[in-house]
Design an enzyme around this catalytic site. Structure first.
Site, PDB file in Angstrom:
ATOM      1  N   GLY A  12       0.823  -1.202   0.000  1.00  0.00           N
ATOM      2  CA  GLY A  12       0.000   0.000   0.000  1.00  0.00           C
ATOM      3  C   GLY A  12       0.859   1.254   0.000  1.00  0.00           C
ATOM      4  N   SER A  40      -4.132  -2.789  -3.057  1.00  0.00           N
ATOM      5  CA  SER A  40      -4.001  -2.570  -1.610  1.00  0.00           C
ATOM      6  C   SER A  40      -5.134  -1.671  -1.109  1.00  0.00           C
ATOM      7  CB  SER A  40      -2.657  -1.926  -1.294  1.00  0.00           C
ATOM      8  OG  SER A  40      -1.600  -2.778  -1.694  1.00  0.00           O
ATOM      9  N   ALA A  45      -9.216   4.829   0.544  1.00  0.00           N
ATOM     10  CA  ALA A  45      -9.259   6.123   1.231  1.00  0.00           C
ATOM     11  C   ALA A  45      -9.888   7.149   0.296  1.00  0.00           C
ATOM     12  CB  ALA A  45      -7.854   6.549   1.645  1.00  0.00           C
ATOM     13  N   PHE A 114     -12.229  18.799   7.240  1.00  0.00           N
ATOM     14  CA  PHE A 114     -12.514  17.491   7.836  1.00  0.00           C
ATOM     15  C   PHE A 114     -12.756  17.633   9.333  1.00  0.00           C
ATOM     16  CE2 PHE A 114     -12.415  14.902   4.314  1.00  0.00           C
ATOM     17  CZ  PHE A 114     -12.202  13.564   4.580  1.00  0.00           C
ATOM     18  N   GLN A 227     -11.233   2.502  15.745  1.00  0.00           N
ATOM     19  CA  GLN A 227     -12.087   3.594  15.290  1.00  0.00           C
ATOM     20  C   GLN A 227     -13.293   3.092  14.503  1.00  0.00           C
ATOM     21  OE1 GLN A 227     -10.827   6.725  12.184  1.00  0.00           O
ATOM     22  NE2 GLN A 227     -10.934   7.858  14.111  1.00  0.00           N
ATOM     23  N   HIS A 229     -16.107   4.494  12.069  1.00  0.00           N
ATOM     24  CA  HIS A 229     -16.415   5.640  11.220  1.00  0.00           C
ATOM     25  C   HIS A 229     -17.904   5.938  11.318  1.00  0.00           C
ATOM     26  CE1 HIS A 229     -16.611   8.253   7.715  1.00  0.00           C
ATOM     27  NE2 HIS A 229     -15.290   8.234   7.646  1.00  0.00           N
ATOM     28  N   LEU A 239     -17.623   2.429   3.056  1.00  0.00           N
ATOM     29  CA  LEU A 239     -17.329   3.773   3.533  1.00  0.00           C
ATOM     30  C   LEU A 239     -18.050   4.833   2.707  1.00  0.00           C
ATOM     31  CD1 LEU A 239     -15.599   5.687   5.329  1.00  0.00           C
ATOM     32  CD2 LEU A 239     -13.843   5.564   3.560  1.00  0.00           C
ATOM     33  N   GLU A 242     -16.032  11.079   4.843  1.00  0.00           N
ATOM     34  CA  GLU A 242     -16.199  12.253   5.695  1.00  0.00           C
ATOM     35  C   GLU A 242     -16.150  13.530   4.863  1.00  0.00           C
ATOM     36  OE1 GLU A 242     -13.665  14.046   9.402  1.00  0.00           O
ATOM     37  OE2 GLU A 242     -14.275  11.944   9.503  1.00  0.00           O
ATOM     38  N   ARG A 273     -14.459  11.841  15.142  1.00  0.00           N
ATOM     39  CA  ARG A 273     -15.208  10.653  14.729  1.00  0.00           C
ATOM     40  C   ARG A 273     -15.805   9.889  15.904  1.00  0.00           C
ATOM     41  NH1 ARG A 273     -11.457   8.374   9.703  1.00  0.00           N
ATOM     42  NH2 ARG A 273     -12.240   9.905   8.184  1.00  0.00           N
ATOM     43  N   TYR A 338     -10.795   1.762  11.318  1.00  0.00           N
ATOM     44  CA  TYR A 338      -9.353   2.014  11.408  1.00  0.00           C
ATOM     45  C   TYR A 338      -8.838   1.571  12.776  1.00  0.00           C
ATOM     46  CZ  TYR A 338      -4.939   4.605  10.821  1.00  0.00           C
ATOM     47  OH  TYR A 338      -3.617   4.952  10.694  1.00  0.00           O
ATOM     48  N   LEU A 378      -3.691   9.021   5.471  1.00  0.00           N
ATOM     49  CA  LEU A 378      -2.838   9.082   4.287  1.00  0.00           C
ATOM     50  C   LEU A 378      -1.549   9.828   4.591  1.00  0.00           C
ATOM     51  CD1 LEU A 378      -5.382   9.757   1.376  1.00  0.00           C
ATOM     52  CD2 LEU A 378      -4.284   7.601   2.010  1.00  0.00           C
TER      53      LEU A 378
END
Length: 559
Positions: A12, A40, A45, A114, A227, A229, A239, A242, A273, A338, A378
């Site tokens: 990744g 990956s 994301a 965000f 986590q 989401h 997903l 966000e 979150r 996550y 990221l």
């Protein structure tokens, strides 16, 4: 003999960034991955990558403070400072490599806002930022000439005299086992999302690197910090970025009320979150839901805006639940997303196990603490992927390969695989155990936890572990045997589950992602500390480490 100065495990963003950095610093570098790198999970994301650029009037210290606050003060502030200081340069470097970030009306790199941050500092490519970055990084990897072992599954770290000398790995295409000698191994294998059902994570996200390090004696840190989401799609757990809330979408309950006014009146839908996920969980528990879901409302954003910046989630909504976000709200609920915890490392990726590095979601350099800010993941991959690659290259310069019994290590792994394949049918399936593990983790170690429920979860874990000792692998061949790969992955998942449950029971407070209904307050006096779980012959051993504080003392966290 297969040998490299630096061997990166995982294809990744963290893995490719580490491999490129090690190669650029003169190391004979290779990357080994159970997938082709462009498959990956980094490609999933969506929303963007954070950075404070000075020409925007932004400041890395503001980004760092909001990351510390978001972590509920469990993040190590020295590491957070490193990440936030490097962020701007790394984002610009990604643009120079070819990532086509969205632009604003003046032609500059565009931003969106965000959660947990007062300022718009998230750079993005529509709602598929990870995919755009991953493909550009892969182009750079091919250009570099770094050797890639694609579709090879790492089965163990080779440890001799307390130091890592390489890995054993199975070439999935043939089923053959090899030893690969390396002066340094960098684990960039991503998270462990499929321990939970449902999850936003791909089916391949099974905690491999964390388990490899744990089995080799390295500690895993803050594993209880999982986590959830706030916006995952009803039914599938896919997903919903966000970035939609960052662009102005609302969260509403079945009555159409923007319920975040009751939980985070200042930041609303862009609270951290953990806060938003708990708010949704309460709305659902108190009956202001529809079929266990609340709703994300994008209608007021307009079709043109949605097509420009949120096209992927529009398509996902239409394809998976028959909802067009241009015309109606989409049903969402909290879902596992996550892992803030991971293999304990320093800011250069070094673990306590000599010769082993880690970066990305597999690692815990402690920049996320008990709650990660969206779009910091990221950033984590490229900052600490680069730093681990650079440090590993420097550390291996002029160092000889360590000798070990290559045939002995290969035979040991072959014997383990033969034993798995020799198991006879008993009515159980790897998939059944995996599903039961996911549902048990979601039920007992979820958004809200308590002692009784977690201990019940631990008992279920022991039962699942016992089932794993006899579960058969139905495909007895060796050529591209995905049944065998799934069985090996399940073993890794169980190792990771053990550390999560033990850490969660140990932490007797509520902080970030760890919310306990029997200890509802944060307790800085007793629990402003990291929890480490280390594997010993007689079971997991729990220990503690202090949190590094540089300039921001813990305060009451409100949004």
């Amino acid at each position: 003999m297969l040998e490299h100065d630096v061997l990166v495990v995982g294809g990744g963003l963290a893995g490719m960034r580490a491999a490129l950095a090690a190669h650029a610093n003169g190391a004979n570098t290779a990357l080994i991955s159970k997938l082709y790198p462009v498959r990956s999970h980094s490609c999933a994301a969506q929303g963007g990558i954070n950075a404070a650029l000075v020409d925007r009037g932004d400041d890395w210290e503001e980004h760092a403070y909001e990351t510390v606050k978001g972590s509920d003060y469990l993040g190590d502030q020295d590491a957070i400072e490193v990440m936030c200081q490097m962020a701007g340069g790394e984002v610009i470097a990604m643009e120079h490599m070819g990532v086509a970030f969205n632009r604003d009306e003046e032609g500059r790199l565009g931003t969106r806002r965000f959660g947990g941050q007062q300022r718009a500092r998230t750079f993005f490519v529509a709602d598929f930022t990870g995919q755009a970055m991953l493909h550009v990084m892969f182009e750079q990897l091919m250009k570099s000439g770094v050797r890639a072992y694609n579709e090879w599954f790492v089965t163990s770290l080779i440890i001799e005299d307390g130091e890592c000398c390489g890995v054993t790995a199975m070439e999935i295409r043939t089923g053959s086992v090899f030893a690969i000698r390396a002066k340094a191994v960098i684990l960039c294998t991503g998270g462990l999302g499929r321990l939970y059902e449902p999850s936003t994570n791909a089916i391949t996200v099974t905690g491999d690197g964390m388990a490899l390090a744990y089995r080799a004696g390295a500690p895993l840190m803050d594993m209880e910090m999982v986590q959830f989401h706030p916006t995952t799609l009803k039914g599938s757990g896919v997903l919903i970025t966000e970035g939609a809330r960052g662009d102005g979408a609302y969260l509403i309950n079945k009555d159409g009320d923007r319920f975040m006014t009751n939980y985070a009146p200042n930041m609303m839908e862009l609270a951290s979150r953990d806060v938003v996920s708990r708010a949704e969980t309460r709305e659902i528990a108190e009956g202001r839901d529809t079929d266990g879901c609340v709703f994300l409302d994008c209608r007021h954003l307009g079709e043109q805006f949605i097509n420009e910046r949120l096209s992927q989630i529009r398509e996902l909504g239409k394809d998976l639940v028959g909802v067009d976000i241009v015309h109606e709200p989409i049903p969402i609920c909290p879902g596992m997303h996550y892992q803030m915890g991971g293999i304990k490392t320093d800011v250069d990726g070094r673990t306590p196990l000599p010769g082993v590095y880690a970066a990305g979601e597999a690692a815990n350099v402690s920049v996320h603490g008990s709650n990660r800010l969206g779009a910091n993941s990221l950033l984590d991959t490229i900052v600490f992927g680069r730093r681990s690659g650079e440090h590993a290259a420097e550390a291996t310069r002029g160092v000889d390969f360590k000798t070990f019994n290559i045939e002995g290590w290969v035979e040991r792994e072959e014997e383990r695989l033969r034993a798995l394949l020799a198991r006879q049918p008993n009515g159980d399936r790897v998939a059944s155990i995996r599903f039961d593990l996911g549902t048990a983790m979601n039920e007992h170690i979820g958004v809200v936890r308590n002692e009784e429920g977690m201990k019940e979860g631990l008992e279920k874990f022991y039962q699942l572990k016992q089932r794993y000792e006899t579960v058969p692998v139905e495909d007895k061949g060796r050529t591209f045997n995905t049944d065998l790969v799934f069985a090996l992955e399940l073993g890794y998942m169980l190792d990771c589950a053990e550390t999560i449950i033990n850490g969660a029971i140990e932490r007797k407070e509520s902080r970030g992602a760890q919310f306990r209904s029997d200890y509802t307050d944060r307790d800085d006096e007793n629990w402003l500390r990291h929890i480490l779980v280390t594997r010993q012959e007689d079971g997991p051993v729990v220990s503690h480490l202090p949190v590094v504080i540089t300039q921001w003392q813990p305060q009451v966290r409100s949004y």
